[in-house]
Design an enzyme around this catalytic site. Structure first.
Site, PDB file in Angstrom:
ATOM      1  N   HIS A 202       0.750  -1.448  -0.152  1.00  0.00           N
ATOM      2  CA  HIS A 202       0.206  -0.072  -0.123  1.00  0.00           C
ATOM      3  C   HIS A 202       1.082   1.266  -0.174  1.00  0.00           C
ATOM      4  O   HIS A 202       1.624   1.050   0.352  1.00  0.00           O
ATOM      5  CB  HIS A 202      -0.912   0.055   1.036  1.00  0.00           C
ATOM      6  CG  HIS A 202      -2.019   0.924   0.922  1.00  0.00           C
ATOM      7  ND1 HIS A 202      -1.507   2.024   1.679  1.00  0.00           N
ATOM      8  CD2 HIS A 202      -3.736   1.233   0.763  1.00  0.00           C
ATOM      9  CE1 HIS A 202      -2.596   3.242   1.442  1.00  0.00           C
ATOM     10  NE2 HIS A 202      -3.295   1.765   0.751  1.00  0.00           N
TER      11      HIS A 202
ATOM     12  N   ASP B  39      -7.858  -5.246  -0.393  1.00  0.00           N
ATOM     13  CA  ASP B  39      -8.382  -5.175  -1.833  1.00  0.00           C
ATOM     14  C   ASP B  39      -8.069  -6.513  -1.818  1.00  0.00           C
ATOM     15  O   ASP B  39      -8.669  -7.032  -2.444  1.00  0.00           O
ATOM     16  CB  ASP B  39      -7.653  -4.172  -2.522  1.00  0.00           C
ATOM     17  CG  ASP B  39      -8.405  -3.340  -2.894  1.00  0.00           C
ATOM     18  OD1 ASP B  39      -9.888  -2.843  -2.810  1.00  0.00           O
ATOM     19  OD2 ASP B  39      -7.585  -2.185  -3.519  1.00  0.00           O
TER      20      ASP B  39
HETATM   21  N1  ACO Z   1       4.743  -7.577  -5.370  1.00  0.00           N
HETATM   22  C1  ACO Z   1       5.164  -7.831  -5.115  1.00  0.00           C
HETATM   23  N2  ACO Z   1       6.623  -6.505  -4.855  1.00  0.00           N
HETATM   24  C2  ACO Z   1       5.789  -5.654  -4.841  1.00  0.00           C
HETATM   25  C3  ACO Z   1       4.681  -5.378  -4.435  1.00  0.00           C
HETATM   26  C4  ACO Z   1       3.358  -6.732  -4.233  1.00  0.00           C
HETATM   27  N3  ACO Z   1       2.563  -6.023  -4.110  1.00  0.00           N
HETATM   28  N4  ACO Z   1       4.474  -4.821  -4.203  1.00  0.00           N
HETATM   29  C5  ACO Z   1       5.579  -3.286  -3.727  1.00  0.00           C
HETATM   30  N5  ACO Z   1       6.490  -4.922  -4.097  1.00  0.00           N
HETATM   31  C6  ACO Z   1       7.471  -4.439  -4.455  1.00  0.00           C
HETATM   32  C7  ACO Z   1       8.392  -3.391  -5.052  1.00  0.00           C
HETATM   33  O1  ACO Z   1       8.532  -3.455  -6.771  1.00  0.00           O
HETATM   34  C8  ACO Z   1       9.744  -2.760  -4.705  1.00  0.00           C
HETATM   35  O2  ACO Z   1      10.884  -4.232  -4.623  1.00  0.00           O
HETATM   36  P1  ACO Z   1      12.523  -3.353  -4.370  1.00  0.00           P
HETATM   37  O3  ACO Z   1      12.452  -2.176  -3.590  1.00  0.00           O
HETATM   38  O4  ACO Z   1      13.050  -4.257  -4.682  1.00  0.00           O
HETATM   39  O5  ACO Z   1      12.313  -2.692  -5.420  1.00  0.00           O
HETATM   40  C9  ACO Z   1       8.921  -1.897  -3.233  1.00  0.00           C
HETATM   41  O6  ACO Z   1       7.874  -3.813  -2.644  1.00  0.00           O
HETATM   42  C10 ACO Z   1       8.238  -0.921  -3.054  1.00  0.00           C
HETATM   43  O7  ACO Z   1       7.158  -1.367  -4.064  1.00  0.00           O
HETATM   44  P2  ACO Z   1       6.651   0.627  -4.735  1.00  0.00           P
HETATM   45  O8  ACO Z   1       6.463   0.686  -5.874  1.00  0.00           O
HETATM   46  O9  ACO Z   1       7.620   1.161  -4.139  1.00  0.00           O
HETATM   47  O10 ACO Z   1       5.477   0.294  -3.335  1.00  0.00           O
HETATM   48  P3  ACO Z   1       4.588   2.217  -3.848  1.00  0.00           P
HETATM   49  O11 ACO Z   1       4.233   1.809  -2.064  1.00  0.00           O
HETATM   50  O12 ACO Z   1       4.893   2.486  -4.540  1.00  0.00           O
HETATM   51  O13 ACO Z   1       3.484   0.684  -3.980  1.00  0.00           O
HETATM   52  C11 ACO Z   1       1.250  -0.658  -4.457  1.00  0.00           C
HETATM   53  C12 ACO Z   1       2.527   0.499  -3.324  1.00  0.00           C
HETATM   54  C13 ACO Z   1       0.961   0.459  -5.414  1.00  0.00           C
HETATM   55  C14 ACO Z   1       0.150  -0.220  -3.843  1.00  0.00           C
HETATM   56  C15 ACO Z   1       2.603  -1.528  -4.695  1.00  0.00           C
HETATM   57  O14 ACO Z   1       2.319  -1.988  -3.207  1.00  0.00           O
HETATM   58  C16 ACO Z   1       0.818  -2.398  -4.954  1.00  0.00           C
HETATM   59  O15 ACO Z   1       0.888  -2.183  -6.456  1.00  0.00           O
HETATM   60  N6  ACO Z   1       0.565  -3.250  -4.998  1.00  0.00           N
HETATM   61  C17 ACO Z   1      -0.219  -4.486  -5.709  1.00  0.00           C
HETATM   62  C18 ACO Z   1      -1.516  -3.628  -6.745  1.00  0.00           C
HETATM   63  C19 ACO Z   1      -2.878  -3.490  -5.221  1.00  0.00           C
HETATM   64  O16 ACO Z   1      -2.532  -4.261  -4.182  1.00  0.00           O
HETATM   65  N7  ACO Z   1      -3.337  -2.516  -4.972  1.00  0.00           N
HETATM   66  C20 ACO Z   1      -4.517  -1.942  -3.999  1.00  0.00           C
HETATM   67  C21 ACO Z   1      -3.727  -0.776  -2.806  1.00  0.00           C
HETATM   68  S1  ACO Z   1      -5.299  -1.398  -2.057  1.00  0.00           S
HETATM   69  C22 ACO Z   1      -5.843   0.510  -2.338  1.00  0.00           C
HETATM   70  O17 ACO Z   1      -5.315   1.545  -3.308  1.00  0.00           O
HETATM   71  C23 ACO Z   1      -6.940   1.005  -1.910  1.00  0.00           C
END
Ligand code: ACO
Length: 429
Positions: A305, A362
């Site tokens: 998140h 979610d």
């Molecule tokens: N699966 C695998 N790896 C992940 C995931 C995931 N779901 N989410 C983050 N990571 C990893 C990234 O690759 C990154 O790794 P690194 O540091 O080695 O490069 C690290 O975790 C940080 O990720 P970011 O993308 O920088 O985190 P950010 O806070 O920007 O993104 C987000 C948050 C968009 C929700 C992300 O976790 C994601 O894409 N999750 C899946 C989609 C999802 O479930 N969205 C719903 C969110 S809830 C809502 O909106 C109501």
């Protein structure tokens, strides 16, 4: 609002003092509203990730500590003790209602659930297999054509009742339209969530008997989705409302903003992921391994998140509800098994632990909606049903804000500098 200190900024040798604003939870903001008039400079913050657009007393989030509160009340307590209409009153009025106030509000909502009969023709004009989300957004926007709308307080209050009361009917009719079934009228003897389930699943040939476990789970989902401060759709509602557009227009814009997969569309992605894993005969271990591999382009949907970095408090509540619903309905499917396996594997995996990646709201909301028979293309419509209370509360707070102005961000222009017009016959081919 206390202003105890100021920040000192120097731009090209010119120094400026910017007031510091402190919120009731000690969060700090620099008031840059005079920056441009003093220095010609603006701030640059794409996506507004670091910009406060308003003062608000509605919802407080601390993403590091996993805190979500409506008007000061922890979401866990509201989930345990409140219901959606009471939480909606709390968001709208700032205080928990008295028993008499809650009864009056609930009666008011219950007796305004019917739509103007001409809406039948409006729904019928959409293509038979139209997605329910554009039907819902268009119908809410069109309410100002069917019902009086104005900024005067009594009429605005009537619009608020109409929006909360009629939205479940609109949502259910949008679904019925999308599957070509007759519209089912609301029932005043049912509670808010049960009435929606009745309009969704009953047919003229068959009554739908509402399972209390299902309606309780739906009511819980509505509470948990009711507000989340200045996210994309809520900011849209405030932005549209800041032009003094009527409340129906502003909420309709919020519904459209919610539709995107980066916002309200994420729970649909969870189910699509579970379906894909099941259909491809993958194991949960294989999928988690792919999600950890940066070259795979795969993410574990429903994990992580942008704001919550220790846990999503809504997900904690929903996990228990998810277990209850699945147990009570005696449901089993390969997709549900996969969801539980994914959760178990990821929660003990160093990759997810070290990056603070936990199941978000979610992950479980998609699983619960699926378990109670809500079709995937209705997930975002359901999200909007809960968020309705928050959008309205934020619209009213925006409207009553003495410092309120029309929303109008600036930009850093990066296009061509001035040049002379070239006649058509003198341009190269
Ligand atoms: N699966 C695998 N790896 C992940 C995931 C995931 N779901 N989410 C983050 N990571 C990893 C990234 O690759 C990154 O790794 P690194 O540091 O080695 O490069 C690290 O975790 C940080 O990720 P970011 O993308 O920088 O985190 P950010 O806070 O920007 O993104 C987000 C948050 C968009 C929700 C992300 O976790 C994601 O894409 N999750 C899946 C989609 C999802 O479930 N969205 C719903 C969110 S809830 C809502 O909106 C109501």
């Amino acid at each position: 609002m206390p202003q105890t200190a100021s920040a000192h900024l120097e731009i090209d040798g010119q120094s400026v003092d910017l007031p510091i604003i402190t919120g009731s939870e000690d969060e700090v903001g620099l008031d840059i509203s005079s920056l441009r008039s003093q220095t010609r400079a603006i701030t640059f913050d794409p996506g507004f990730g670091n910009s406060g657009s308003c003062r608000s007393s509605i919802t407080y989030i601390d993403g590091e500590k996993g805190i979500l509160r409506y008007r000061g009340y922890p979401i866990e307590q509201l989930a345990d003790h409140s219901n959606y209409l009471e939480s909606a009153m709390l968001l709208l009025n700032g205080e928990l209602p008295s028993p008499a106030e809650l009864t009056a509000f609930t009666d008011n909502i219950t007796t305004h659930t019917m739509l103007h009969e001409n809406f039948r023709g409006f729904f019928g004009s959409f293509p038979r297999d139209a997605h329910p989300m554009p039907i819902t957004a268009a119908t809410v926007g069109s309410m100002s054509a069917f019902y009086e709308s104005s900024e005067s307080t009594p009429i605005l209050q009537q619009s608020v009742i109409r929006l909360i009361a009629k939205y479940p009917t609109i949502a259910a009719w949008a679904y019925k339209q999308s599957i070509g079934q007759p519209f089912i009228y609301p029932r005043n003897d049912l509670d808010y969530a049960s009435n929606f389930l009745h309009m969704m699943f009953a047919t003229p040939c068959e009554e739908y008997v509402v399972n209390p476990v299902v309606s309780k789970a739906l009511d819980l989902l509505l509470i948990l989705h009711a507000d989340h401060e200045q996210n994309c759709s809520t900011s849209t509602v405030r932005m549209v409302g800041s032009s003094q557009a009527n409340i129906f227009a502003a909420i309709s814009a919020g519904i459209s903003a919610l539709w995107g997969p980066l916002h309200g569309g994420a729970n649909q992605k969870v189910i699509e992921m579970l379906d894909a894993i099941a259909n491809q005969g993958q194991t949960a271990e294989q999928f988690v391994a792919a999600a950890k591999d940066k070259n795979s382009g795969v993410r574990l949907m429903g994990f992580g998140h942008r704001v919550y970095k220790s846990f999503d408090p809504r997900a904690k509540v929903l996990k228990q509800a998810c277990d209850r619903v699945i147990r009570a309905l005696g449901i089993s499917s390969r997709q549900l098994e996969i969801a539980m396996e994914l959760e178990e594997i990821a929660m003990r995996d160093e990759y997810f632990i070290s990056r603070n990646l936990y199941p978000n709201v979610d992950f479980y909301s998609g699983v619960i909606y699926k378990a109670i028979g809500i079709p995937v293309n209705m997930f975002t419509v359901m999200f909007a049903m809960g968020r309705m209370a928050g959008w309205i509360a934020q619209y009213i707070e925006m409207r009553d804000d003495p410092d309120g102005r029309i929303g109008r961000p600036r930009q850093i222009y990066t296009g061509a500098t001035e040049r002379a017009y070239v006649a058509l016959d003198q341009r190269s081919a």
